[in-house]
Design a protein around this motif. Structure first.
Motif, mmCIF file in Angstrom:
data_model
loop_
_atom_site.group_PDB
_atom_site.id
_atom_site.type_symbol
_atom_site.label_atom_id
_atom_site.label_comp_id
_atom_site.label_asym_id
_atom_site.label_seq_id
_atom_site.Cartn_x
_atom_site.Cartn_y
_atom_site.Cartn_z
ATOM 1 N N GLY A 189 12.635 52.121 -12.074
ATOM 2 C CA GLY A 189 11.384 51.569 -12.590
ATOM 3 C C GLY A 189 11.536 50.438 -13.577
ATOM 4 N N VAL A 190 12.669 49.771 -13.581
ATOM 5 C CA VAL A 190 12.889 48.649 -14.486
ATOM 6 C C VAL A 190 12.689 47.357 -13.710
ATOM 7 C CG1 VAL A 190 14.605 47.460 -15.917
ATOM 8 C CG2 VAL A 190 14.485 49.957 -15.931
ATOM 9 N N SER A 191 11.824 46.481 -14.228
ATOM 10 C CA SER A 191 11.534 45.228 -13.530
ATOM 11 C C SER A 191 12.026 44.002 -14.287
ATOM 12 C CB SER A 191 10.031 45.104 -13.268
ATOM 13 O OG SER A 191 9.320 45.154 -14.486
ATOM 14 N N ASP A 192 12.522 44.181 -15.488
ATOM 15 C CA ASP A 192 13.016 43.066 -16.297
ATOM 16 C C ASP A 192 14.397 42.645 -15.801
ATOM 17 O OD1 ASP A 192 13.614 41.222 -18.293
ATOM 18 O OD2 ASP A 192 14.119 42.772 -19.771
ATOM 19 N N PRO A 193 14.520 41.410 -15.267
ATOM 20 C CA PRO A 193 15.823 40.965 -14.738
ATOM 21 C C PRO A 193 16.943 41.002 -15.776
ATOM 22 C CG PRO A 193 14.094 39.428 -14.087
ATOM 23 C CD PRO A 193 13.489 40.395 -15.059
ATOM 24 N N ALA A 194 16.623 40.700 -17.022
ATOM 25 C CA ALA A 194 17.654 40.713 -18.071
ATOM 26 C C ALA A 194 18.191 42.127 -18.286
ATOM 27 C CB ALA A 194 17.096 40.148 -19.371
ATOM 28 N N ALA A 195 17.316 43.112 -18.243
ATOM 29 C CA ALA A 195 17.745 44.504 -18.425
ATOM 30 C C ALA A 195 18.582 44.980 -17.234
ATOM 31 C CB ALA A 195 16.525 45.407 -18.604
ATOM 32 N N ILE A 196 18.193 44.550 -16.042
ATOM 33 C CA ILE A 196 18.946 44.934 -14.845
ATOM 34 C C ILE A 196 20.352 44.337 -14.892
ATOM 35 C CG2 ILE A 196 19.054 44.750 -12.329
ATOM 36 C CD1 ILE A 196 15.932 44.655 -12.422
ATOM 37 N N ILE A 197 20.432 43.067 -15.259
ATOM 38 C CA ILE A 197 21.735 42.400 -15.363
ATOM 39 C C ILE A 197 22.576 43.045 -16.462
ATOM 40 C CG2 ILE A 197 22.860 40.224 -15.984
ATOM 41 C CD1 ILE A 197 20.484 38.833 -14.494
ATOM 42 N N ALA A 198 21.939 43.401 -17.580
ATOM 43 C CA ALA A 198 22.667 44.069 -18.673
ATOM 44 C C ALA A 198 23.249 45.397 -18.197
ATOM 45 C CB ALA A 198 21.745 44.281 -19.861
ATOM 46 N N GLY A 199 22.470 46.141 -17.414
ATOM 47 C CA GLY A 199 22.965 47.410 -16.874
ATOM 48 C C GLY A 199 24.120 47.212 -15.915
ATOM 49 N N ASP A 200 24.014 46.193 -15.065
ATOM 50 C CA ASP A 200 25.076 45.902 -14.114
ATOM 51 C C ASP A 200 26.362 45.494 -14.837
ATOM 52 O OD1 ASP A 200 25.887 45.580 -11.300
ATOM 53 O OD2 ASP A 200 26.100 43.463 -11.855
ATOM 54 N N ARG A 201 26.220 44.657 -15.845
ATOM 55 C CA ARG A 201 27.396 44.236 -16.627
ATOM 56 C C ARG A 201 28.011 45.407 -17.374
ATOM 57 N NH1 ARG A 201 25.508 38.406 -19.020
ATOM 58 N NH2 ARG A 201 25.746 37.286 -17.060
ATOM 59 N N LEU A 202 27.154 46.268 -17.923
ATOM 60 C CA LEU A 202 27.662 47.436 -18.636
ATOM 61 C C LEU A 202 28.457 48.323 -17.686
ATOM 62 C CD1 LEU A 202 27.837 49.034 -21.255
ATOM 63 C CD2 LEU A 202 25.642 50.090 -20.662
#
Length: 86
Positions: A9-22
């Motif tokens: 349920g996350v739609s913020d691209p910055a948050a998605i990229i942060a999760g992927d990088r993490l």
């Protein structure tokens, strides 16, 4: 990146990229991690799993999802208990 985005349920691209990088930094698979977090969110939402550790783990909460990624990687108490459900 779907599992760290629409699956939880996350739609913020910055948050998605942060999760992927993490996930990359922690050495965990982003798809598996996102699906696991999604399952935990679903179980908590339906009242099938209760814990005080992650009261804010709800669909759409990117900050809580990032916290859970860290707990998953470091095998926090929550994840040890959650894995016993399988």
């Amino acid at each position: 990146m779907y599992s760290l985005g629409s699956m939880i349920g996350v739609s913020d691209p910055a948050a998605i990229i942060a999760g992927d990088r993490l996930c990359d930094e922690l050495g965990i698979d982003s798809i598996s991690a996102g699906v696991s977090i999604s399952m935990a969110m679903e179980l908590i939402e339906k009242g099938l799993y209760k814990t005080n550790d992650i009261a804010d783990l709800k669909f759409g909460n990117a900050d809580a999802a990032l916290t859970m990624l860290r707990k998953l990687a470091y095998r926090g108490r929550y994840w040890r208990n959650f894995c016993r459900l399988y």
